[in-house]
Design a protein around this motif. Structure first.
Motif, short mmCIF file in Angstrom:
data_model
loop_
_atom_site.label_atom_id
_atom_site.label_comp_id
_atom_site.label_asym_id
_atom_site.label_seq_id
_atom_site.Cartn_x
_atom_site.Cartn_y
_atom_site.Cartn_z
N GLN A 1 0.82 -1.21 0.00
CA GLN A 1 0.00 0.00 0.00
C GLN A 1 0.86 1.26 0.00
O GLN A 1 0.42 2.32 -0.48
CB GLN A 1 -0.92 0.02 1.22
N HIS A 2 2.06 1.16 0.55
CA HIS A 2 2.97 2.31 0.57
C HIS A 2 3.21 2.83 -0.85
O HIS A 2 3.16 4.04 -1.10
CB HIS A 2 4.30 1.90 1.21
N PHE A 3 3.42 1.91 -1.78
CA PHE A 3 3.71 2.33 -3.16
C PHE A 3 2.45 2.75 -3.89
O PHE A 3 2.51 3.61 -4.77
CB PHE A 3 4.45 1.21 -3.88
N ALA A 4 1.31 2.17 -3.54
CA ALA A 4 0.05 2.62 -4.13
C ALA A 4 -0.19 4.08 -3.79
O ALA A 4 -0.61 4.88 -4.64
CB ALA A 4 -1.10 1.76 -3.63
N GLU A 5 0.09 4.46 -2.55
CA GLU A 5 -0.09 5.85 -2.13
C GLU A 5 0.93 6.77 -2.78
O GLU A 5 0.62 7.88 -3.20
CB GLU A 5 0.01 5.96 -0.60
N ARG A 6 2.18 6.30 -2.89
CA ARG A 6 3.21 7.13 -3.49
C ARG A 6 2.91 7.44 -4.95
O ARG A 6 3.21 8.53 -5.44
CB ARG A 6 4.58 6.45 -3.39
N LEU A 7 2.31 6.48 -5.65
CA LEU A 7 2.02 6.67 -7.07
C LEU A 7 0.89 7.67 -7.31
O LEU A 7 0.66 8.08 -8.44
CB LEU A 7 1.66 5.32 -7.72
N LYS A 8 0.22 8.10 -6.24
CA LYS A 8 -0.78 9.14 -6.36
C LYS A 8 -0.13 10.54 -6.38
O LYS A 8 -0.80 11.52 -6.69
CB LYS A 8 -1.77 9.06 -5.20
N ASP A 9 1.14 10.59 -6.03
CA ASP A 9 1.89 11.85 -5.97
C ASP A 9 2.61 12.06 -7.30
O ASP A 9 3.50 11.29 -7.68
CB ASP A 9 2.90 11.80 -4.81
N LEU A 10 2.21 13.09 -8.03
CA LEU A 10 2.79 13.36 -9.34
C LEU A 10 4.30 13.57 -9.26
O LEU A 10 5.05 13.12 -10.14
CB LEU A 10 2.13 14.58 -9.97
N ARG A 11 4.76 14.23 -8.20
CA ARG A 11 6.20 14.46 -8.05
C ARG A 11 6.95 13.14 -7.91
O ARG A 11 8.06 12.98 -8.45
CB ARG A 11 6.47 15.36 -6.86
#
Length: 424
Positions: A230-240
């Motif tokens: 889930q950590h990477f799922a959330e990170r991929l929501k960040d355009l930066r």
């Protein structure tokens, strides 16, 4: 990418086969070992079949003249690399006219050589030699470069859990400080790869290079107790973040975008045999629980000075926060608007904490118009009530008189200390 360091030279740098890569690696290793005590090619991904260049990490210069700029600190300065560049590209070395020190990366040397036993002017191979100025940190630098910098993947996962990995080593962060003073919040743990692996619960295969297939490495990187898809799922929501990883190696993108969601559908842990989905709790809650567990594990693994250093940083920070809060309370309690009474002073009195005692007197301040009065408790035993003294003097003096200037000169020489009753 091979050839990028020599765009200006008009040379051609085709990708090379695994067999030719090994041939060049062995040849270059022999030459570099004449100049450095530590020479290594960081482990590549097992499934890689062709290469754009050959990367080396070196340390421990045999010729002491190239290390004249090293300083005795934990952050050594750059080596004086030009003499060793000339020596390596000489006829006794790589026998090439193309060799230079990096501009933006001054700790890297770049060389372009013809393949051994070949004389094709349109076929050059780039060799990048990164130097580690401090030989004591050589092992740490190797760890960060192994398997196309796989350590960065571990670092990304443990960062929200209170740990930081950078070029210098591993740190534990004081949670209460990190939002206001990130650098100051870090407590240094060490620069040993085995420490990172022990905290994460991983074995030493990442250090010793024992992966035969990419999938074996990927399983390894997602099997430790601090991994959560889930950590990477959330990170991929960040355009930066997306823009950042798009610049990484292709394997990284494939791992994040394809392999993880295939292994963990929807970037979630698979449910248990009975449909138990408890592992997929709220991510912020999972972070909080794991961060506390990580902190206690670190305190148990490392010497006592780690815990004491952590607690001291935390204590000093929280004391500063409390001092600021108390100053605001005292400023609010002091009446404003009276003749000759100032809202600001050039000196900020330090706050000294002292437990409440029976001898504290409540000193009335300005009334609120309804017969009640605000009070502030001051320990008068062995101290001076500077607040009352200042106010009394200001009330008696005319702001336009010469006496005001005398009072300001006196105040400039004072360093008052307010003794505040914490239970008042």
């Amino acid at each position: 990418m091979g050839g990028n360091a020599f765009k200006f030279a008009g040379l051609s740098f085709p990708r090379i086969s695994a067999a030719l890569y090994c041939e060049v690696r062995n040849f270059a290793t022999t030459i570099l070992q004449q100049h450095f005590t530590h020479v290594i090619v960081p482990s590549e991904l097992p499934s890689k079949t062709d290469f754009g260049d050959v990367d080396f990490l070196v340390s421990g210069p045999i010729d002491p003249s190239i290390a004249v700029s090293i300083t005795p600190t934990r952050h050594p300065t750059t080596w004086n690399l030009w003499p060793v560049v000339d020596a390596i590209k000489s006829p006794a070395g790589f026998h090439t006219p193309h060799g230079r020190k990096g501009g933006k990366n001054p700790d890297i040397m770049y060389f372009a050589i013809l393949p051994p036993d070949r004389e094709d002017p349109n076929f050059w191979i780039q060799i990048d030699v990164k130097v580690c100025p401090d030989v004591k940190r050589f092992e740490w630098d190797v760890f960060q470069l192994r398997y196309a910098s796989a350590a960065k993947f571990v670092g990304s996962m443990i960062k929200p859990l209170g740990l930081t990995i950078d070029n210098e080593g591993l740190y534990l962060r004081v949670q209460e400080m990190e939002e206001v003073n990130w650098e100051g919040s870090m407590v240094f743990l060490g620069d040993k790869p085995e420490d990172v692996l022990a905290v994460a619960g991983l074995d030493d295969r990442m250090v010793k290079g024992r992966f035969a297939r990419n999938e074996e490495l990927f399983e390894y990187l997602t099997s430790y107790w601090l991994f959560n898809p889930q950590h990477f799922a959330e990170r991929l929501k960040d355009l930066r973040y997306v823009e950042h990883i798009e610049k990484r190696a292709p394997w990284w993108l494939s791992f994040i975008y394809e392999w993880i969601p295939a292994r963990f559908p929807g970037y979630r842990f698979p449910s248990g045999p009975s449909g138990d989905d408890s592992q997929n709790q709220d991510l912020d809650q999972w972070y909080a629980i794991k961060r506390s567990e990580v902190r206690e594990k670190v305190f148990g693994m490392f010497p006592a000075h780690v815990r004491s250093g952590y607690e001291e940083k935390k204590r000093v920070h929280l004391q500063g926060v409390e001092e600021a809060r108390l100053r605001e309370l005292i400023k609010a309690a002091i009446p404003k608007g009276d003749e000759d009474w100032k809202d600001t002073y050039s000196l900020i009195p330090p706050i000294l904490y002292k437990p409440a005692v029976d001898s504290l007197d409540a000193i009335p301040m300005k009334g609120d118009g309804n017969g009640s009065a605000s009070t502030i408790k001051i320990d008068t035993s062995g101290t001076v009530n500077f607040v009352g003294m200042w106010k009394k003097r200001f009330e008696k003096e005319d702001a336009k008189s010469a006496g005001t200037r005398r009072i300001e000169r006196r105040l400039a020489r004072l360093t008052p200390a307010l003794i505040v009753d914490l239970e008042g």
